[in-house]
Motif scaffolding. Sequence first.
Motif, PDB file in Angstrom:
ATOM      1  N   PHE A 163       0.857  -1.186   0.000  1.00  0.00           N
ATOM      2  CA  PHE A 163       0.000   0.000   0.000  1.00  0.00           C
ATOM      3  C   PHE A 163       0.898   1.242   0.000  1.00  0.00           C
ATOM      4  N   GLY A 164       1.892   1.252   0.897  1.00  0.00           N
ATOM      5  CA  GLY A 164       2.785   2.403   1.001  1.00  0.00           C
ATOM      6  C   GLY A 164       3.614   2.627  -0.245  1.00  0.00           C
ATOM      7  N   ALA A 165       4.106   1.544  -0.863  1.00  0.00           N
ATOM      8  CA  ALA A 165       4.929   1.684  -2.066  1.00  0.00           C
ATOM      9  C   ALA A 165       4.119   2.298  -3.206  1.00  0.00           C
ATOM     10  N   LEU A 166       2.871   1.852  -3.363  1.00  0.00           N
ATOM     11  CA  LEU A 166       2.013   2.402  -4.405  1.00  0.00           C
ATOM     12  C   LEU A 166       1.641   3.855  -4.109  1.00  0.00           C
ATOM     13  N   ARG A 167       1.430   4.157  -2.835  1.00  0.00           N
ATOM     14  CA  ARG A 167       1.121   5.542  -2.459  1.00  0.00           C
ATOM     15  C   ARG A 167       2.341   6.442  -2.681  1.00  0.00           C
ATOM     16  N   TYR A 168       3.529   5.933  -2.390  1.00  0.00           N
ATOM     17  CA  TYR A 168       4.771   6.681  -2.588  1.00  0.00           C
ATOM     18  C   TYR A 168       4.984   7.002  -4.064  1.00  0.00           C
ATOM     19  N   ALA A 169       4.621   6.065  -4.928  1.00  0.00           N
ATOM     20  CA  ALA A 169       4.808   6.266  -6.366  1.00  0.00           C
ATOM     21  C   ALA A 169       3.987   7.436  -6.894  1.00  0.00           C
ATOM     22  N   ARG A 170       2.891   7.765  -6.236  1.00  0.00           N
ATOM     23  CA  ARG A 170       2.100   8.925  -6.660  1.00  0.00           C
ATOM     24  C   ARG A 170       2.844  10.225  -6.395  1.00  0.00           C
ATOM     25  N   GLU A 171       3.737  10.218  -5.427  1.00  0.00           N
ATOM     26  CA  GLU A 171       4.523  11.410  -5.111  1.00  0.00           C
ATOM     27  C   GLU A 171       5.806  11.468  -5.933  1.00  0.00           C
ATOM     28  N   GLN A 172       6.309  10.322  -6.323  1.00  0.00           N
ATOM     29  CA  GLN A 172       7.568  10.224  -7.075  1.00  0.00           C
ATOM     30  C   GLN A 172       7.240   9.638  -8.447  1.00  0.00           C
ATOM     31  N   ARG A 173       6.864  10.472  -9.376  1.00  0.00           N
ATOM     32  CA  ARG A 173       6.307  10.003 -10.649  1.00  0.00           C
ATOM     33  C   ARG A 173       7.352   9.444 -11.610  1.00  0.00           C
ATOM     34  N   ASP A 174       8.643   9.582 -11.281  1.00  0.00           N
ATOM     35  CA  ASP A 174       9.682   9.087 -12.174  1.00  0.00           C
ATOM     36  C   ASP A 174      10.265   7.747 -11.710  1.00  0.00           C
ATOM     37  N   MET A 175       9.545   7.041 -10.875  1.00  0.00           N
ATOM     38  CA  MET A 175      10.003   5.733 -10.407  1.00  0.00           C
ATOM     39  C   MET A 175      10.095   4.761 -11.582  1.00  0.00           C
ATOM     40  N   PRO A 209      -4.620   3.096  -3.031  1.00  0.00           N
ATOM     41  CA  PRO A 209      -4.033   2.925  -4.363  1.00  0.00           C
ATOM     42  C   PRO A 209      -5.029   2.500  -5.440  1.00  0.00           C
ATOM     43  N   LEU A 210      -6.012   1.670  -5.089  1.00  0.00           N
ATOM     44  CA  LEU A 210      -6.971   1.223  -6.100  1.00  0.00           C
ATOM     45  C   LEU A 210      -7.824   2.364  -6.635  1.00  0.00           C
ATOM     46  N   HIS A 212      -6.504   5.336  -7.291  1.00  0.00           N
ATOM     47  CA  HIS A 212      -5.606   6.306  -7.938  1.00  0.00           C
ATOM     48  C   HIS A 212      -4.596   5.607  -8.852  1.00  0.00           C
ATOM     49  N   THR A 213      -5.007   4.551  -9.514  1.00  0.00           N
ATOM     50  CA  THR A 213      -4.064   3.795 -10.332  1.00  0.00           C
ATOM     51  C   THR A 213      -3.545   4.599 -11.532  1.00  0.00           C
ATOM     52  N   ALA A 214      -4.284   5.603 -11.941  1.00  0.00           N
ATOM     53  CA  ALA A 214      -3.843   6.421 -13.078  1.00  0.00           C
ATOM     54  C   ALA A 214      -2.734   7.398 -12.688  1.00  0.00           C
ATOM     55  N   GLU A 215      -2.402   7.478 -11.391  1.00  0.00           N
ATOM     56  CA  GLU A 215      -1.428   8.453 -10.913  1.00  0.00           C
ATOM     57  C   GLU A 215      -0.091   7.814 -10.537  1.00  0.00           C
ATOM     58  N   LEU A 216       0.165   6.623 -11.033  1.00  0.00           N
ATOM     59  CA  LEU A 216       1.372   5.908 -10.624  1.00  0.00           C
ATOM     60  C   LEU A 216       2.585   6.239 -11.475  1.00  0.00           C
ATOM     61  N   GLY A 217       2.449   7.159 -12.393  1.00  0.00           N
ATOM     62  CA  GLY A 217       3.592   7.567 -13.195  1.00  0.00           C
ATOM     63  C   GLY A 217       4.017   6.487 -14.179  1.00  0.00           C
ATOM     64  N   ARG A 218       5.338   6.465 -14.474  1.00  0.00           N
ATOM     65  CA  ARG A 218       5.867   5.582 -15.510  1.00  0.00           C
ATOM     66  C   ARG A 218       6.384   4.255 -14.955  1.00  0.00           C
ATOM     67  N   ALA A 219       6.265   4.031 -13.685  1.00  0.00           N
ATOM     68  CA  ALA A 219       6.850   2.839 -13.067  1.00  0.00           C
ATOM     69  C   ALA A 219       6.257   1.556 -13.644  1.00  0.00           C
ATOM     70  N   GLU A 220       7.128   0.590 -13.916  1.00  0.00           N
ATOM     71  CA  GLU A 220       6.651  -0.746 -14.252  1.00  0.00           C
ATOM     72  C   GLU A 220       6.232  -1.437 -12.962  1.00  0.00           C
ATOM     73  N   ILE A 221       5.091  -2.091 -12.987  1.00  0.00           N
ATOM     74  CA  ILE A 221       4.511  -2.649 -11.766  1.00  0.00           C
ATOM     75  C   ILE A 221       4.571  -4.164 -11.813  1.00  0.00           C
ATOM     76  N   GLY A 222       4.889  -4.744 -10.667  1.00  0.00           N
ATOM     77  CA  GLY A 222       4.829  -6.188 -10.494  1.00  0.00           C
ATOM     78  C   GLY A 222       3.940  -6.505  -9.305  1.00  0.00           C
TER      79      GLY A 222
END
Length: 275
Positions: A163-175, A209-210, A212-222
């Motif tokens: 949950f935290g990692a996905l929430r963090y990605a919204r703040e750091q869009r270049d992950m 996170p569910l 705000h999935t459109a706000e996760l930036g360019r990160a590849e997700i696993g």
Amino acid sequence: MTRRGLLLGGLAVCTSVAACGAQEREQVPVPYVPATPDPPAPPPVPVSARRVYSAARGSEVDLVVIAPEGVPIAGLPVCLALHGKGSNARGFADLGVPAMLSEVVDAGTPPFALVALDGAHYWVDVDGGDDPLRMLVDELPGWLADTELGAPAAALGISMGAFGALRYAREQRDMKAIAACSPALFVDWPDAEAREVFANESQWESHEPLRHTAELGRAEIGVWCGEDDPFAGAARKLVQATTPARAEIGPGEHDESYWTSAMPEILRFVGARLA
């Protein structure tokens, strides 16, 4: 021969023998003893931990850095590692992650460092006085600079940590990568409310996170989750909403046995993308 001549002759012989003995002693080579070389420098310690004060959390926290064994830490790419509920930063060492990281790097995964901190209540601010997310965004980069590391370019999380990692990605869009293991996500407010973490539905929706999935930036997700995990349904919704680069939902529960079995693959996933 006179007695005097005999004595002089004997003296000459003795003198000659003594001289030869001295000469022989002078010619005996001194054995060469090579200088003792300096002992080799010990390999870098793969795990280090220190206490730092977080103004965002209003308390001291553990900052744990895990690197592949024998690899100098300075300048390595960084993956943020967020623990689950009831655990702490040192929990990754307890799971055996240092050895796993060294093994996957020895097998060919590009080396990187994992950085873990102590967190709470789904890594977000829910009471106005303890904000783990602000700690990650505002304070962590300075602490990492002290260790010759840059800001995280990837994040992995277990359960609450996902949950935290996905929430963090919204703040750091270049992950570059986000790895969610057994992600503790909530499909609706009654499910979230039952956890007794969020003050109200609005607060939960702002972080979920569910939603705000459109706000996760360019990160590849696993995404990795056990079929018998109570969060398996939420994990499937995450897969549907994000079309992840890797999705593994197979046998397993929400426990350490599943997390340790999935972790080597998660580390390979992260390492490949950080490279």
